[in-house]
Motif scaffolding. Structure first.
Motif, mmCIF file in Angstrom:
data_model
loop_
_atom_site.group_PDB
_atom_site.id
_atom_site.type_symbol
_atom_site.label_atom_id
_atom_site.label_comp_id
_atom_site.label_asym_id
_atom_site.label_seq_id
_atom_site.Cartn_x
_atom_site.Cartn_y
_atom_site.Cartn_z
ATOM 1 N N PRO A 326 1.491 5.227 0.801
ATOM 2 C CA PRO A 326 1.930 5.613 -0.517
ATOM 3 C C PRO A 326 3.082 4.816 -0.881
ATOM 4 O O PRO A 326 3.819 4.214 -0.389
ATOM 5 C CB PRO A 326 2.744 6.945 0.097
ATOM 6 N N VAL A 327 3.031 4.617 -2.427
ATOM 7 C CA VAL A 327 4.029 3.633 -2.821
ATOM 8 C C VAL A 327 4.368 4.130 -4.194
ATOM 9 O O VAL A 327 3.593 4.939 -4.754
ATOM 10 C CB VAL A 327 3.247 2.045 -3.173
ATOM 11 N N ARG A 328 5.448 3.851 -4.607
ATOM 12 C CA ARG A 328 5.879 4.137 -6.012
ATOM 13 C C ARG A 328 5.280 3.560 -7.114
ATOM 14 O O ARG A 328 4.758 4.074 -8.383
ATOM 15 C CB ARG A 328 7.572 3.870 -6.194
ATOM 16 N N GLU A 329 4.965 1.890 -6.990
ATOM 17 C CA GLU A 329 4.101 1.327 -8.084
ATOM 18 C C GLU A 329 3.187 0.468 -7.379
ATOM 19 O O GLU A 329 3.382 0.045 -6.220
ATOM 20 C CB GLU A 329 5.146 0.250 -8.902
ATOM 21 N N LEU A 330 1.793 0.733 -8.046
ATOM 22 C CA LEU A 330 0.845 0.041 -7.264
ATOM 23 C C LEU A 330 1.018 -1.670 -7.281
ATOM 24 O O LEU A 330 1.475 -2.179 -8.468
ATOM 25 C CB LEU A 330 -0.497 0.236 -8.098
#
Length: 342
Positions: A326-330
């Motif tokens: 899971p990440v905030r920005e790809l």
């Protein structure tokens, strides 16, 4: 708690067991692999007889000598396949945490380099023979008390060496697709086309008999060019795979459909906004690294991640190791595969 006991208890609680680095194939693919191994052993046995037959009949014909070299080269892909399959079954180690699946890629590269190197050498040799206007003689042979033109023995040898590989190659092609095995496919594709080598050699031998001295060298040059073509095509495919090119179909014609399906499955998870993934071809299996952007305010727990991983593994047996982050920005460095499927 031991790792095995921990995995068993996790399974009893309903959590998925880790499958990182597994080397076991589903029964259907395992059966196909056993058939492929038997076919490659049969290929080795047949090609050894072919090498002997051509050696005993080739005389001074340049086309026959080139065909003999090609038959010798035909031993390399089956050997590479058998060695790679044995190596790929090994479990991961501390030095090889990703396992040994890429042994198939190394085998593919080895076969390609051998083909290309010998092919270039044969092209040079055949070209020089054509430039020097060499006139290879074909005499007679004593056979059962009768004098027989040696060309007939050469033609018989070519018929023998052409039919076997053609049949074996066609038997291997569906197995190569079923196993996603590029070494097996390269071997099958080359053997399936071996009838052209045999036909070209026969034309060259008949040309000598008709007094067309250049037919022999021209046939040898044609065969050598075919070897170079096979070697160069397989070298490009093998080296691209080892440099982590995105996963492609077993024949390297198109990006593999799973490269799109991974992001489509992740997009269907109710907590996922968007995702980008990297799918690497490890040999028979794929390694997936997926980056997902969760919905704002949605708490993502281990159950969510493990369920998503299970959905990916249900897509196809080839999806082996899966890393889900899971990440905030790809990551900007991973292009959207749906916009580029060439």
């Amino acid at each position: 708690m031991s790792a095995a006991r921990g995995a068993d208890e996790a399974g009893e609680r309903g959590y998925p067991r880790s499958r990182f680095g597994h080397t076991d194939l589903p029964e259907e693919q395992a059966s196909a692999l056993r058939r492929a191994v038997r076919l490659e052993i049969a290929t080795l046995a047949f090609m050894v007889t072919a090498v002997v037959v051509v050696f005993l009949t080739m005389g001074s014909s340049q086309a026959m000598q080139t065909a003999w070299a090609e038959d010798l080269l035909a031993l390399v892909p089956p050997l590479a396949f058998l060695i790679a399959v044995r190596r790929a079954r090994k479990r991961p180690t501390s030095d090889h945490p990703y396992g040994f699946h890429r042994a198939t890629g190394v085998g593919h590269l080895t076969a390609a380099v051998a083909l290309l190197a010998v092919g270039v050498s044969l092209v040079v040799d055949s070209g020089l023979g054509l430039l020097r206007a060499e006139h290879p003689p074909i005499g007679t042979t004593e056979l059962l008390g009768h004098a027989v033109w040696s060309g007939w023995l050469m033609i018989a040898a070519m018929v023998y060496t052409g039919i076997g590989p053609f049949v074996l190659g066609r038997l291997k092609l569906p197995l190569a697709e079923q196993l996603h095995d590029k070494v097996l496919y390269a071997d099958a594709d080359m053997q399936k086309a071996d009838w052209m080598t045999a036909l070209g050699t026969i034309v060259g031998v008949i040309g000598i008999g008709l007094g067309l001295w250049w037919a022999d060298a021209a046939a040898a040059l044609l065969i050598a060019g075919s070897i170079v073509h096979d070697g160069w095509r397989n070298l490009r495919a093998a080296s691209s795979g080892l440099m982590d090119r995105r996963a492609r179909t077993f024949d390297d014609e198109h990006p593999h459909p799973l490269t799109l399906a991974v992001d489509e499955v992740l997009a269907r998870q109710d907590w996922v906004v968007d995702s980008r993934s990297r799918v690497r071809d490890q040999g028979h299996v794929f390694h997936v690294e997926a980056f997902v952007r969760p919905r704002p305010g949605r708490h993502v727990d281990i159950d969510d991640l493990e369920t998503a991983v299970d959905r990916l593994r249900e897509l196809d047996w080839k999806i082996n190791d899966v890393v889900l982050m899971p990440v905030r920005e790809l990551p900007e460095t991973i292009p959207d595969p749906s916009r580029d499927q060439d």
